[in-house]
Design a protein around this motif. Structure first.
Motif, PDB file in Angstrom:
ATOM      1  N   LEU A  43      11.695  43.840 -41.388  1.00 45.36           N
ATOM      2  CA  LEU A  43      11.349  42.827 -42.379  1.00 45.36           C
ATOM      3  C   LEU A  43      12.258  41.621 -42.207  1.00 45.36           C
ATOM      4  CD1 LEU A  43      11.166  45.140 -45.531  1.00 45.36           C
ATOM      5  CD2 LEU A  43       9.259  44.368 -44.117  1.00 45.36           C
ATOM      6  N   ILE A  44      11.710  40.431 -42.439  1.00 44.02           N
ATOM      7  CA  ILE A  44      12.531  39.223 -42.467  1.00 44.02           C
ATOM      8  C   ILE A  44      12.152  38.423 -43.710  1.00 44.02           C
ATOM      9  CG2 ILE A  44      12.899  39.081 -39.968  1.00 44.02           C
ATOM     10  CD1 ILE A  44      10.756  36.899 -39.898  1.00 44.02           C
ATOM     11  N   MET A  45      13.135  37.683 -44.220  1.00 43.25           N
ATOM     12  CA  MET A  45      12.910  36.847 -45.390  1.00 43.25           C
ATOM     13  C   MET A  45      12.979  35.380 -44.976  1.00 43.25           C
ATOM     14  SD  MET A  45      14.945  38.843 -48.403  1.00 43.25           S
ATOM     15  CE  MET A  45      16.445  39.241 -47.529  1.00 43.25           C
ATOM     16  N   PHE A  46      12.113  34.565 -45.556  1.00 40.16           N
ATOM     17  CA  PHE A  46      12.064  33.148 -45.232  1.00 40.16           C
ATOM     18  C   PHE A  46      12.851  32.356 -46.263  1.00 40.16           C
ATOM     19  CE2 PHE A  46       8.768  34.831 -42.684  1.00 40.16           C
ATOM     20  CZ  PHE A  46       8.652  33.975 -41.605  1.00 40.16           C
ATOM     21  N   LYS A  47      13.939  31.717 -45.790  1.00 40.52           N
ATOM     22  CA  LYS A  47      14.785  30.932 -46.683  1.00 40.52           C
ATOM     23  C   LYS A  47      14.369  29.474 -46.748  1.00 40.52           C
ATOM     24  CE  LYS A  47      18.852  33.805 -46.212  1.00 40.52           C
ATOM     25  NZ  LYS A  47      20.293  33.831 -46.006  1.00 40.52           N
ATOM     26  N   THR A  48      13.616  29.017 -45.750  1.00 35.32           N
ATOM     27  CA  THR A  48      13.201  27.612 -45.723  1.00 35.32           C
ATOM     28  C   THR A  48      11.677  27.529 -45.756  1.00 35.32           C
ATOM     29  OG1 THR A  48      13.005  27.421 -43.323  1.00 35.32           O
ATOM     30  CG2 THR A  48      15.204  27.070 -44.269  1.00 35.32           C
ATOM     31  N   ASN A  52       5.526  26.285 -44.051  1.00 38.71           N
ATOM     32  CA  ASN A  52       4.531  25.999 -45.092  1.00 38.71           C
ATOM     33  C   ASN A  52       3.302  25.386 -44.460  1.00 38.71           C
ATOM     34  OD1 ASN A  52       5.604  26.868 -47.520  1.00 38.71           O
ATOM     35  ND2 ASN A  52       6.757  24.996 -47.846  1.00 38.71           N
ATOM     36  N   PRO A  53       2.141  25.603 -44.909  1.00 35.23           N
ATOM     37  CA  PRO A  53       1.731  26.497 -45.981  1.00 35.23           C
ATOM     38  C   PRO A  53       1.437  27.908 -45.501  1.00 35.23           C
ATOM     39  CG  PRO A  53      -0.162  25.239 -45.275  1.00 35.23           C
ATOM     40  CD  PRO A  53       1.014  24.796 -44.432  1.00 35.23           C
ATOM     41  N   THR A  54       1.504  28.146 -44.191  1.00 33.77           N
ATOM     42  CA  THR A  54       1.175  29.461 -43.644  1.00 33.77           C
ATOM     43  C   THR A  54       2.083  30.541 -44.220  1.00 33.77           C
ATOM     44  OG1 THR A  54       0.554  28.362 -41.592  1.00 33.77           O
ATOM     45  CG2 THR A  54       0.798  30.752 -41.505  1.00 33.77           C
ATOM     46  N   ILE A  55       3.397  30.301 -44.165  1.00 32.33           N
ATOM     47  CA  ILE A  55       4.374  31.239 -44.719  1.00 32.33           C
ATOM     48  C   ILE A  55       5.326  30.431 -45.595  1.00 32.33           C
ATOM     49  CG2 ILE A  55       6.136  32.968 -44.221  1.00 32.33           C
ATOM     50  CD1 ILE A  55       4.867  33.310 -41.441  1.00 32.33           C
ATOM     51  N   PRO A  56       5.124  30.458 -46.914  1.00 36.84           N
ATOM     52  CA  PRO A  56       5.960  29.647 -47.801  1.00 36.84           C
ATOM     53  C   PRO A  56       7.396  30.160 -47.899  1.00 36.84           C
ATOM     54  CG  PRO A  56       4.077  30.588 -48.984  1.00 36.84           C
ATOM     55  CD  PRO A  56       4.070  31.148 -47.610  1.00 36.84           C
ATOM     56  N   GLN A  57       8.285  29.280 -48.339  1.00 34.98           N
ATOM     57  CA  GLN A  57       9.675  29.663 -48.595  1.00 34.98           C
ATOM     58  C   GLN A  57       9.680  30.806 -49.605  1.00 34.98           C
ATOM     59  OE1 GLN A  57      12.019  26.470 -50.130  1.00 34.98           O
ATOM     60  NE2 GLN A  57      13.850  27.708 -50.338  1.00 34.98           N
ATOM     61  N   GLY A  58      10.565  31.787 -49.390  1.00 30.49           N
ATOM     62  CA  GLY A  58      10.661  32.936 -50.282  1.00 30.49           C
ATOM     63  C   GLY A  58       9.718  34.070 -49.925  1.00 30.49           C
TER      64      GLY A  58
END
Length: 183
Positions: A43-48, A52-58
């Protein structure tokens, strides 16, 4: 043979249902860990918001490690950037085979106007299989030590309640039933 009271039967049903549900949850967790280890999934988390908009922050993404030479233009991949720097996840915009067995990948975030300045020379990357918006915020919140302590305390109380000896209650009920028969 005595019959249990309705509240005792309900308590028994609730207790057994909770134990079965928790056991099922444990089995699911074990299976997921085995699958993640077997198929190199993490798993990875997106901080930035660079994706966007494909994979939003958070967002929280499920990624799988694959050989870099299997990646195609348009794939969203995560590459490591070296010691002390966080990995980066962007869309692949160019691929060239390297002379030393590496693959040279050019990338750009969907929300970025310009491609990444670096060409990534890699042998393995992690491809994004699926992402879940805002779920990273939940994971971060659950990782808080106070929240973890509360969850642990709740789980301990639940296990204690589920396995608390019920013999004394059954014996008291039996004595009451015998007293009712003799009177």
């Amino acid at each position: 043979m005595t019959r249990r009271s309705i509240p005792a039967r309900i308590g028994h049903f609730v207790r057994e249902s909770l134990l079965n549900l928790l056991a099922l949850g444990g089995i699911v967790c074990i299976i997921l860990v085995i699958l993640a280890f077997t198929f190199n999934i993490s798993l990875i988390m997106f901080k930035t918001g660079s994706m966007n908009p494909t994979i939003p922050q958070g967002s929280l993404a499920v990624v799988r490690e694959v050989p870099a030479n299997t990646v195609e233009v348009g794939d969203i991949v995560t590459v490591d950037r070296g010691r002390g720097r966080l990995p980066i996840t962007h869309r692949v915009i160019g691929i060239e085979p390297g002379p030393d067995g590496t693959t040279h990948i050019s990338m750009q975030g969907d929300a970025n106007a310009q491609p990444d300045p670096a060409i990534y020379r890699v042998t393995e990357v992690r491809t994004v299989l699926v992402s879940y918006p805002r779920l990273a915020y939940v994971i971060v919140r659950l990782s808080d030590p106070l929240v973890m302590a509360g969850i642990t305390l709740f789980a301990a109380l639940l296990v204690g309640w589920a396995f608390w000896p019920r013999r004394m209650e059954a014996e008291a009920e039996e004595v009451r039933a015998e007293a009712d028969l003799t009177s």
